[in-house]
Motif scaffolding. Structure first.
Motif, PDB file in Angstrom:
ATOM      1  N   THR A 226     -16.350  72.434  17.979  1.00 21.72           N
ATOM      2  CA  THR A 226     -15.012  73.327  17.537  1.00 21.72           C
ATOM      3  C   THR A 226     -14.973  73.818  16.411  1.00 21.72           C
ATOM      4  O   THR A 226     -14.684  74.903  16.033  1.00 21.72           O
ATOM      5  N   GLU A 229     -17.494  76.720  16.421  1.00 27.00           N
ATOM      6  CA  GLU A 229     -16.770  78.073  16.867  1.00 27.00           C
ATOM      7  C   GLU A 229     -15.741  78.539  15.691  1.00 27.00           C
ATOM      8  O   GLU A 229     -15.313  79.834  15.624  1.00 27.00           O
ATOM      9  N   LEU A 230     -14.818  77.702  15.088  1.00 28.53           N
ATOM     10  CA  LEU A 230     -13.779  78.267  14.219  1.00 28.53           C
ATOM     11  C   LEU A 230     -14.514  78.690  13.065  1.00 28.53           C
ATOM     12  O   LEU A 230     -13.993  79.674  12.594  1.00 28.53           O
ATOM     13  N   SER A 231     -15.765  78.101  12.597  1.00 24.86           N
ATOM     14  CA  SER A 231     -16.346  78.710  11.460  1.00 24.86           C
ATOM     15  C   SER A 231     -16.849  80.248  11.488  1.00 24.86           C
ATOM     16  O   SER A 231     -16.329  81.087  10.849  1.00 24.86           O
ATOM     17  N   LEU A 234     -13.612  82.529  11.897  1.00 24.54           N
ATOM     18  CA  LEU A 234     -13.056  82.792  10.665  1.00 24.54           C
ATOM     19  C   LEU A 234     -13.814  83.780   9.824  1.00 24.54           C
ATOM     20  O   LEU A 234     -13.095  84.464   9.042  1.00 24.54           O
ATOM     21  N   ALA A 246     -11.830  75.715   8.793  1.00 23.88           N
ATOM     22  CA  ALA A 246     -12.425  75.168  10.058  1.00 23.88           C
ATOM     23  C   ALA A 246     -12.339  73.544  10.129  1.00 23.88           C
ATOM     24  O   ALA A 246     -12.209  72.888  11.287  1.00 23.88           O
ATOM     25  N   ASP A 253      -7.482  68.849  15.567  1.00 25.23           N
ATOM     26  CA  ASP A 253      -7.570  69.071  16.926  1.00 25.23           C
ATOM     27  C   ASP A 253      -7.872  67.525  17.759  1.00 25.23           C
ATOM     28  O   ASP A 253      -7.513  67.711  19.069  1.00 25.23           O
ATOM     29  N   VAL A 260      -5.772  72.561  18.056  1.00 25.37           N
ATOM     30  CA  VAL A 260      -6.243  74.157  17.578  1.00 25.37           C
ATOM     31  C   VAL A 260      -5.243  74.902  17.947  1.00 25.37           C
ATOM     32  O   VAL A 260      -4.751  75.956  17.023  1.00 25.37           O
ATOM     33  N   LEU A 264      -3.470  78.144  15.454  1.00 23.76           N
ATOM     34  CA  LEU A 264      -3.811  79.442  15.646  1.00 23.76           C
ATOM     35  C   LEU A 264      -2.784  80.202  16.143  1.00 23.76           C
ATOM     36  O   LEU A 264      -2.517  81.216  15.889  1.00 23.76           O
ATOM     37  N   ILE A 286     -10.283  83.481  19.514  1.00 22.07           N
ATOM     38  CA  ILE A 286     -10.823  82.345  19.065  1.00 22.07           C
ATOM     39  C   ILE A 286     -10.481  81.198  19.764  1.00 22.07           C
ATOM     40  O   ILE A 286     -10.963  80.353  20.217  1.00 22.07           O
ATOM     41  N   TYR A 287      -9.080  81.231  19.716  1.00 19.68           N
ATOM     42  CA  TYR A 287      -8.302  79.948  20.697  1.00 19.68           C
ATOM     43  C   TYR A 287      -8.710  80.192  22.023  1.00 19.68           C
ATOM     44  O   TYR A 287      -8.963  78.952  22.558  1.00 19.68           O
ATOM     45  N   ILE A 290     -12.472  78.754  22.420  1.00 25.16           N
ATOM     46  CA  ILE A 290     -12.585  77.240  22.018  1.00 25.16           C
ATOM     47  C   ILE A 290     -11.777  76.516  23.228  1.00 25.16           C
ATOM     48  O   ILE A 290     -12.379  75.395  23.831  1.00 25.16           O
TER      49      ILE A 290
END
Length: 352
Positions: A226, A229-231, A234, A246, A253, A260, A264, A286-287, A290
């Protein structure tokens, strides 16, 4: 006659299984909350058993003295975490929710007005059906309600602090008593069972701690995915402090009430109202990525770590959450793992 005996045997096993499940449910739903300070205390003393024994044997120091010193360090650390980080988090969250009406008035409402005016320019007749002031009032009421509810929730949690402190004090006292007389206490409990049951209990204990360790490993893998993926997401959208953000969202999370999506989605809505359509769509994407990856991988990763079929894992996680709340997501898979272990070793026969 054989068929009748088989049916009777099946019914007896089924009723036995339901009784065991009922007892487990009762214990986790009602008994554990009442005994939580003592269970916490015993788990602390159990976790410190090996290091206390090692240091005591290595340096020829009385086990009780080492136990007391280590417990003091543990509780000083816990108190520092609770006082410093707990206070900061509550102040930060409370401040955000208190500022929600101002955020809406000065940021969201102007952006919403622009969107509605643009819609009115494209469809002039829509003004006959939509009243701009009514929409703003309705949304403002919702924002105020959310803000007040959040502040009330934080206040409610604050009012429970005295009760928590009482339980925490009992846990501290009990942990010292358990640590000082750990072997005497566990020996007394074990002597109440036949030798065969003692072996089963010891095996179950090893299985539980092994399963918990593997669960922690599985969710560490999921949280790391997670975070990655967030990094990436973003950074692509040039968000300031993307890596730090992130990390924070990935940690949140863990909490099912936030997750998340709890960060988001509101963020995407605000950006949409401000006219930042690319960022809003990007956050939703992104959401979605994930969430899809999480739902695909979670049962498989957790199942592989604790030795359960992914289908059994996701069913037990869902039922655990429904029956026991957030902790049930972890507790019921562990119980199912124990049942499988006992069945595989021939201790009980639940399934073939």
């Amino acid at each position: 006659m054989d068929n009748i005996n088989k049916k009777k045997e099946f019914i007896i096993k089924f009723i036995y299984f339901l009784i065991i499940l009922g007892i487990i449910f009762f214990i986790f739903k009602y008994a554990l909350p009442l005994l939580s300070p003592f269970i916490f205390a015993f788990l602390i003393s159990m976790a410190l058993k090996r290091p206390v024994d090692y240091i005591s044997t290595k340096f020829k120091i009385n086990r009780k003295i080492i136990g007391v010193i280590m417990l003091l360090f543990v509780y000083i650390f816990i108190c520092i975490i609770l006082i410093f980080f707990g206070t900061k988090i509550f102040q930060y969250i409370g401040g955000i929710f208190q500022k929600l009406p101002d955020i809406y008035t000065f940021n969201v409402e102007p952006a919403l007005n622009i969107i509605i005016y643009k819609i009115q320019d494209i469809i002039p007749d829509i003004a006959n059906f939509i009243n701009l002031e009514d929409i703003n009032k309705y949304i403002m009421n919702i924002v105020n309600l959310i803000s007040l509810s959040a502040v009330d929730a934080i206040t409610s949690i604050a009012t429970k602090i005295p009760s928590f402190l009482v339980k925490f004090i009992f846990a501290i006292i009990s942990s010292f008593l358990f640590t000082l007389d750990y072997y005497r206490f566990t020996g007394f409990v074990m002597r109440q069972f036949p030798e065969r049951i003692q072996h089963i209990i010891l095996n179950i204990k090893r299985n539980i701690f092994g399963t918990i360790f593997r669960l922690i490993k599985a969710y560490s893998i999921l949280l790391t995915l997670t975070f990655i993926e967030l990094s990436i997401g973003l950074i692509i959208f040039n968000i300031p402090n993307a890596i730090l953000l992130a990390i924070v969202i990935a940690i949140l999370d863990i909490l099912p009430a936030i997750g998340v999506g709890g960060i988001l989605i509101p963020w995407a809505v605000i950006e949409l109202m401000k006219g930042n359509y690319n960022l809003a769509i990007g956050l939703i994407v992104i959401y979605a990525i994930i969430t899809i990856i999480r739902y695909i991988l979670e049962p498989k990763i957790v199942g592989n770590q604790i030795g359960l079929n992914p289908i059994v894992t996701i069913i037990s996680m869902f039922l655990g959450a429904q029956l026991l709340g957030f902790l049930g997501i972890f507790i019921l898979p562990i119980i199912v793992t124990i049942i499988k272990y006992l069945n595989d070793t021939g201790t009980i026969k639940v399934f073939k």
